[in-house]
Design a protein around this motif. Structure first.
Motif, short mmCIF file in Angstrom:
data_model
loop_
_atom_site.label_atom_id
_atom_site.label_comp_id
_atom_site.label_asym_id
_atom_site.label_seq_id
_atom_site.Cartn_x
_atom_site.Cartn_y
_atom_site.Cartn_z
N CYS A 1 -9.97 -46.85 9.30
CA CYS A 1 -9.25 -47.08 8.04
C CYS A 1 -8.90 -45.80 7.29
CB CYS A 1 -10.04 -48.04 7.14
SG CYS A 1 -11.63 -47.39 6.59
N ARG A 2 -9.58 -44.71 7.56
CA ARG A 2 -9.30 -43.46 6.85
C ARG A 2 -8.43 -42.50 7.67
NH1 ARG A 2 -14.29 -40.77 5.39
NH2 ARG A 2 -12.90 -39.40 4.25
N THR A 3 -7.71 -43.04 8.62
CA THR A 3 -6.87 -42.22 9.50
C THR A 3 -5.93 -41.32 8.72
OG1 THR A 3 -7.00 -43.73 11.38
CG2 THR A 3 -5.05 -42.33 11.27
N ASP A 4 -5.19 -41.88 7.76
CA ASP A 4 -4.20 -41.08 7.05
C ASP A 4 -4.83 -39.94 6.27
OD1 ASP A 4 -1.84 -42.45 7.88
OD2 ASP A 4 -2.34 -44.08 6.52
N ASP A 5 -5.93 -40.22 5.58
CA ASP A 5 -6.62 -39.17 4.82
C ASP A 5 -7.10 -38.05 5.74
OD1 ASP A 5 -6.28 -40.57 2.46
OD2 ASP A 5 -8.27 -41.50 2.54
N LEU A 6 -7.73 -38.44 6.84
CA LEU A 6 -8.27 -37.45 7.76
C LEU A 6 -7.15 -36.62 8.39
CD1 LEU A 6 -11.25 -37.82 10.02
CD2 LEU A 6 -9.19 -36.82 10.96
N ILE B 1 -4.63 -33.16 16.62
CA ILE B 1 -5.45 -33.89 15.64
C ILE B 1 -5.60 -35.35 16.07
CG2 ILE B 1 -5.53 -34.73 13.26
CD1 ILE B 1 -4.00 -32.11 12.52
N LEU B 2 -4.50 -35.94 16.48
CA LEU B 2 -4.57 -37.35 16.90
C LEU B 2 -5.40 -37.51 18.17
CD1 LEU B 2 -0.96 -38.65 16.16
CD2 LEU B 2 -2.94 -38.48 14.64
N ASP B 3 -5.27 -36.56 19.10
CA ASP B 3 -6.09 -36.61 20.32
C ASP B 3 -7.58 -36.55 19.96
OD1 ASP B 3 -3.73 -36.63 21.78
OD2 ASP B 3 -3.96 -34.58 22.54
N ALA B 4 -7.93 -35.64 19.06
CA ALA B 4 -9.33 -35.50 18.65
C ALA B 4 -9.81 -36.76 17.93
CB ALA B 4 -9.50 -34.27 17.76
N LEU B 5 -8.97 -37.34 17.11
CA LEU B 5 -9.36 -38.56 16.40
C LEU B 5 -9.52 -39.73 17.36
CD1 LEU B 5 -10.12 -39.91 13.78
CD2 LEU B 5 -7.67 -40.19 13.27
N ALA B 6 -8.68 -39.81 18.37
CA ALA B 6 -8.84 -40.87 19.38
C ALA B 6 -10.19 -40.72 20.09
CB ALA B 6 -7.69 -40.82 20.39
N ALA B 7 -10.57 -39.47 20.38
CA ALA B 7 -11.88 -39.22 21.00
C ALA B 7 -13.01 -39.60 20.05
CB ALA B 7 -12.00 -37.75 21.42
N ALA B 8 -12.86 -39.26 18.77
CA ALA B 8 -13.90 -39.59 17.79
C ALA B 8 -14.03 -41.09 17.59
CB ALA B 8 -13.60 -38.90 16.46
N VAL B 9 -12.91 -41.79 17.53
CA VAL B 9 -12.93 -43.25 17.39
C VAL B 9 -13.65 -43.87 18.58
CG1 VAL B 9 -11.42 -45.30 17.50
CG2 VAL B 9 -10.93 -43.47 15.87
N THR B 10 -13.40 -43.33 19.76
CA THR B 10 -14.05 -43.82 20.97
C THR B 10 -15.55 -43.53 20.94
OG1 THR B 10 -12.02 -43.58 22.24
CG2 THR B 10 -14.07 -43.65 23.49
N GLN C 1 4.03 -40.85 15.30
CA GLN C 1 3.91 -42.05 14.47
C GLN C 1 3.31 -43.22 15.25
OE1 GLN C 1 4.22 -42.41 11.17
NE2 GLN C 1 4.53 -40.19 11.19
N GLU C 2 3.71 -43.37 16.50
CA GLU C 2 3.21 -44.44 17.35
C GLU C 2 1.69 -44.32 17.52
OE1 GLU C 2 4.64 -46.23 21.60
OE2 GLU C 2 4.64 -44.04 21.38
N ARG C 3 1.20 -43.12 17.78
CA ARG C 3 -0.24 -42.89 17.96
C ARG C 3 -0.98 -43.03 16.64
NH1 ARG C 3 2.73 -40.84 21.56
NH2 ARG C 3 2.06 -40.51 23.71
N LEU C 4 -0.36 -42.60 15.57
CA LEU C 4 -0.95 -42.74 14.24
C LEU C 4 -1.16 -44.23 13.92
CD1 LEU C 4 -1.77 -40.90 11.86
CD2 LEU C 4 0.54 -41.18 10.96
#
Length: 163
Positions: A93-98, A116-125, A82-85
């Motif tokens: 803005c589409r974090t929850d959907d993704l 999933i969160l690790d990959a999204l952090a990389a994608a955001v970067t 939850q903290e990372r989310l």
């Protein structure tokens, strides 16, 4: 150490790595050695990819994306997830959907939900583009094959310890 990428036994690889670097190879690291080897070979054989394919560390990214504050909970715990989310929601803005879509897709595939969160952090970067990133360390060395030894993090959120 690059030489352990060709070894077949974690025990032997770990001992050799300890001899060369002072550090053993964890079970988690050993599990991804084939992928590390694949990326290493690709980068050595494809010089034009070196400035495009970059190394990151998810926990470092979460810290930087959280304005320099480390996460309080381990990523495998519900509180850590939850903290990372929450951190990712501040940047995409589409974090929850993704995340919800990806959670449905990974069932039974050997991936964990925190992956999933690790990959999204990389994608955001990565989405920030080269001009939005900085290196850790600020002046990276090159290894014996000429590859830069660095990680990339968002520029605007990185707290420099040099200052």
């Amino acid at each position: 150490s690059r030489c352990v990428l060709h070894m077949r036994s974690r025990e032997k690889a770990s001992e050799e790595n300890r001899r060369l670097t002072g550090r053993r190879i964890s079970t988690q690291t050993w599990a991804i050695v084939p992928k590390i080897k694949e990326v290493d070979e690709f980068l050595r054989e494809t010089p034009c990819a070196r400035g495009k394919l970059r190394e990151i560390h998810p926990e470092v990214l979460f810290c930087v994306l959280n304005k320099g504050d480390s996460m309080l909970h381990r990523k495998g715990l519900p509180e850590g997830f939850q903290e990372r989310l929450c951190v990712l929601r501040n940047h995409f803005c589409r974090t929850d959907d993704l995340v919800n879509t990806a959670l449905g897709m990974i069932q039974g595939r050997g991936a964990e939900r925190d992956d999933i969160l690790d990959a999204l952090a990389a994608a955001v970067t990565a989405r920030l583009g080269e001009n939005g990133l900085t290196s850790i360390p600020a002046s990276p060395e090159k290894d014996g094959c000429g590859l830069r030894m660095e990680m990339r993090v968002p520029k605007s959120h990185h707290k420099s310890k040099d200052k």
